[in-house]
Design an enzyme around this catalytic site. Structure first.
Site, mmCIF file in Angstrom:
data_model
loop_
_atom_site.group_PDB
_atom_site.id
_atom_site.type_symbol
_atom_site.label_atom_id
_atom_site.label_comp_id
_atom_site.label_asym_id
_atom_site.label_seq_id
_atom_site.Cartn_x
_atom_site.Cartn_y
_atom_site.Cartn_z
ATOM 1 N N GLU A 1 16.669 21.262 19.584
ATOM 2 C CA GLU A 1 15.616 21.955 20.332
ATOM 3 C C GLU A 1 14.462 21.005 20.599
ATOM 4 O O GLU A 1 13.955 20.369 19.684
ATOM 5 C CB GLU A 1 15.090 23.106 19.467
ATOM 6 C CG GLU A 1 15.518 24.436 19.951
ATOM 7 C CD GLU A 1 14.877 25.574 19.170
ATOM 8 O OE1 GLU A 1 14.547 25.402 17.982
ATOM 9 O OE2 GLU A 1 14.742 26.641 19.761
ATOM 10 N N LYS B 1 4.296 37.647 6.333
ATOM 11 C CA LYS B 1 3.968 36.260 5.976
ATOM 12 C C LYS B 1 3.909 35.478 7.291
ATOM 13 O O LYS B 1 4.924 35.038 7.812
ATOM 14 C CB LYS B 1 5.050 35.708 5.039
ATOM 15 C CG LYS B 1 4.615 34.679 4.057
ATOM 16 C CD LYS B 1 4.403 33.282 4.516
ATOM 17 C CE LYS B 1 5.285 32.575 5.449
ATOM 18 N NZ LYS B 1 4.511 31.639 6.317
ATOM 19 N N CYS C 1 11.994 29.346 21.575
ATOM 20 C CA CYS C 1 13.423 29.241 21.280
ATOM 21 C C CYS C 1 14.253 29.591 22.517
ATOM 22 O O CYS C 1 15.432 29.264 22.575
ATOM 23 C CB CYS C 1 13.798 30.111 20.094
ATOM 24 S SG CYS C 1 13.204 31.784 20.260
ATOM 25 N N GLU D 1 16.126 35.593 13.840
ATOM 26 C CA GLU D 1 15.983 35.030 15.185
ATOM 27 C C GLU D 1 15.751 33.543 14.985
ATOM 28 O O GLU D 1 14.656 33.124 14.598
ATOM 29 C CB GLU D 1 14.788 35.658 15.913
ATOM 30 C CG GLU D 1 14.951 37.133 16.226
ATOM 31 C CD GLU D 1 16.011 37.425 17.275
ATOM 32 O OE1 GLU D 1 16.531 36.477 17.895
ATOM 33 O OE2 GLU D 1 16.342 38.607 17.456
HETATM 34 P P1 ADP Z 1 8.930 25.589 12.458
HETATM 35 O O1 ADP Z 1 9.688 24.342 12.159
HETATM 36 O O2 ADP Z 1 8.982 26.004 13.863
HETATM 37 O O3 ADP Z 1 7.537 25.642 11.892
HETATM 38 P P2 ADP Z 1 9.960 27.126 10.281
HETATM 39 O O4 ADP Z 1 11.296 27.749 10.182
HETATM 40 O O5 ADP Z 1 9.641 26.010 9.337
HETATM 41 O O6 ADP Z 1 9.767 26.741 11.779
HETATM 42 O O7 ADP Z 1 8.821 28.227 10.054
HETATM 43 C C1 ADP Z 1 8.914 29.564 10.461
HETATM 44 C C2 ADP Z 1 8.321 30.451 9.382
HETATM 45 O O8 ADP Z 1 9.047 30.245 8.178
HETATM 46 C C3 ADP Z 1 6.856 30.154 9.041
HETATM 47 O O9 ADP Z 1 6.205 31.371 8.742
HETATM 48 C C4 ADP Z 1 6.971 29.301 7.795
HETATM 49 O O10 ADP Z 1 5.832 29.388 6.957
HETATM 50 C C5 ADP Z 1 8.161 29.930 7.108
HETATM 51 N N1 ADP Z 1 8.864 29.028 6.186
HETATM 52 C C6 ADP Z 1 9.104 27.705 6.347
HETATM 53 N N2 ADP Z 1 9.796 27.221 5.291
HETATM 54 C C7 ADP Z 1 9.989 28.264 4.454
HETATM 55 C C8 ADP Z 1 10.643 28.415 3.186
HETATM 56 N N3 ADP Z 1 11.233 27.389 2.578
HETATM 57 N N4 ADP Z 1 10.654 29.631 2.619
HETATM 58 C C9 ADP Z 1 10.076 30.669 3.237
HETATM 59 N N5 ADP Z 1 9.448 30.609 4.419
HETATM 60 C C10 ADP Z 1 9.399 29.422 5.027
#
Ligand code: ADP
Length: 486
Positions: A390, A183, A293, A259
């Site tokens: 961050e 994903k 990160c 991570e």
């Molecule tokens: P950032 O804030 O750097 O975008 P995220 O943690 O939101 O970091 O995103 C990292 C990954 O997690 C992406 O692939 C995003 O689509 C996915 N993601 C974000 N929110 C969710 C969630 N609630 N459930 C599953 N995957 C998620």
């Protein structure tokens, strides 16, 4: 956007990749992928639904036992061919990364090499998986341990290194004999789709790697985490999302690798080689425009060298040219989107309100695109939010200290523990600091720790598990122990 980038996007798949077949979303919907340098869409990608996520896991499960039973040499050679194909196509893949993520082409080419290296490294590790045969201390039995693949894995990746964060998971998963559902981040799905295409060319059988871009990760991921057939979650992203996923992963007691965020201190001690520290700081801060990160988040500098370090760092930061990543003269590309750029704006404003002053930059630029200039903040007070959160942007924030012990205490004063950087010319100071710093990784007289051959990972709120190195494959293996009476 140049016509060269148009060609690359035009030849990259934009559909879901499930069971070895490219297909539209079951809802027939797509979502846009924007170029951060212009804010305009460059492609529309199939938007996976909950039903598509289930189909992807079905495919991974169907392919699972046959893939797990393949000789490790067979898996190794597919990974090795994929490494070679990535290297051959560096220019095209780099252009794709730049188009959807924004970093300058040279940095994207660096990411392609780094990403490919994980495939080569795990091609080499695949054939070295081994168990143990021991005699129990009492002599009553033999102890046999044999590793086997954990089973179908869900790999969730971020947008900042759209290829490398993926190969760092796919490499060990495939080497171990696991099948995967990927994903990718919604901002950068094209790199993941291009990689899937390349893995097929390298000979990967249908169903082993499935890719489901989606604009609504919550429900698609939730469906997968609800399914007891899924056995492993590997996630790279924010600590906030990581926590949420860890909670959900507990329902079926999934193996997890996390991570998460960092808050890297960059310590410049009184005896540091200042020119080397400035060069290291430029890498630690400005690689990927600070959107990493492991980016230096807080510069903690000894009083006696603070002025020299600040002046030299500011002058190097001032030399950087900001512009679209596709322009070969750009050193600093755009920020990924408005949300991230607004976060940077707010952190800088907060620091200035509390007394920091900008020796360079400090104000976002008007569009098109999401640009934020290289910025140096000096005398950032301890209570500024930038010390705890961050930045994920090209902002260097500096504080000075009279005492090394005080610097180390400030470095550890955070919930995070991914990486710390330290500059000193004293071997004994460096070795004691490695012990004193509460971090999963420490860079000594270096501004970069990333290496496919090293176990990348953090402690505290920065995550669980290691990626890369000899340790990386263990995350995708479980042990069977047999007790034998001979
Ligand atoms: P950032 O804030 O750097 O975008 P995220 O943690 O939101 O970091 O995103 C990292 C990954 O997690 C992406 O692939 C995003 O689509 C996915 N993601 C974000 N929110 C969710 C969630 N609630 N459930 C599953 N995957 C998620």
């Amino acid at each position: 956007m140049s016509s060269g980038s148009d060609d690359i996007v035009g030849t990259t798949p934009t559909q879901l990749f499930i069971g070895g077949t490219w297909s539209s979303s079951s809802s027939a919907t797509t979502f846009p992928v924007d170029d951060p340098a212009t804010g305009r869409p460059v492609a529309y990608v199939a938007d996976a639904t909950v039903a598509d996520a289930r189909s992807a896991l079905d495919a991974a499960c169907r392919a699972g036992s046959e893939w797990a039973a393949t000789p490790s040499r067979y898996r190794s050679e597919i990974l090795r061919r994929a490494f070679a194909l990535m290297m051959e196509r560096t220019d095209r893949l780099a252009a794709l990364v730049t188009t959807e993520m924004g970093k300058p082409l040279g940095e994207s080419a660096g990411e392609v090499a780094y990403a490919a290296e994980f495939l080569r490294w795990f091609a080499e590790e695949a054939v070295r998986i081994g168990g143990e045969y021991r005699t129990s201390p009492s002599g009553a039995s033999r102890i046999l341990t044999s590793p086997r693949p954990v089973g179908p894995c869900l790999l969730i990746t971020p947008w900042n290194f759209p290829l490398a964060m993926l190969t760092r998971k796919i490499g060990p998963a495939l080497a171990a004999g696991c099948t995967v559902v990927v994903k990718p981040a919604e901002q950068t799905p094209l790199s993941a789709l291009a990689l899937a295409d390349l893995l097929v060319e390298a000979g990967l059988p249908a169903g082993v790697c499935n890719v489901i871009p989606t604009s609504h990760p919550e429900d698609t991921v939730s469906t997968l985490l609800d399914d007891p057939r899924l056995r492993k979650l590997s996630f790279t992203g924010s600590t906030e999302t990581g926590r949420l996923l860890l909670r959900r992963a507990s329902d079926h007691v999934l193996r997890t690798s996390m991570e998460l965020g960092g808050n890297a201190p960059f310590l410049v001690l009184a005896d540091a080689d200042i020119d080397a520290a400035v060069s290291g700081a430029m890498v630690a801060k400005m690689r990927n425009m600070g959107e990493s990160c492991v980016a230096a988040n807080r510069f903690l500098v000894h009083d006696s060298v603070a002025e020299e370090f600040t002046t030299k760092l500011t002058s190097r930061m001032a030399e950087l040219r900001m512009g679209p990543g596709t322009d070969p003269t750009s050193d600093v590309g755009p920020i990924i989107d408005t949300i991230q750029r607004d976060r940077i704006i707010n952190l800088v404003e907060d620091a200035r309100m509390r007394g920091a002053h900008a020796a360079l930059g400090g104000a976002a630029l008007d569009g098109p695109g999401f640009f934020y200039p290289p910025t140096v903040l000096v005398d950032t007070p301890g209570d500024a939010a930038i010390n705890d959160q961050e930045i994920f942007g090209p902002v260097a924030s500096l504080r000075s200290f009279a005492d090394t012990g005080e610097m180390l205490a400030a470095a550890n004063d955070t919930d995070y523990g991914l990486v710390a950087f330290l500059y000193t010319q004293s071997l004994s100071t460096a070795l004691s600091a490695i012990d004193a710093l509460d971090y999963g990784m420490v860079g000594i007289n270096r501004g970069l720790v990333s290496d496919a051959a090293a176990p990348f990972g953090g402690v505290k709120n920065s995550g669980l598990g290691r990626e890369g190195g000899r340790e990386g494959i263990d995350e995708y293996l479980s042990l069977t122990y047999a007790s034998i009476d001979i």
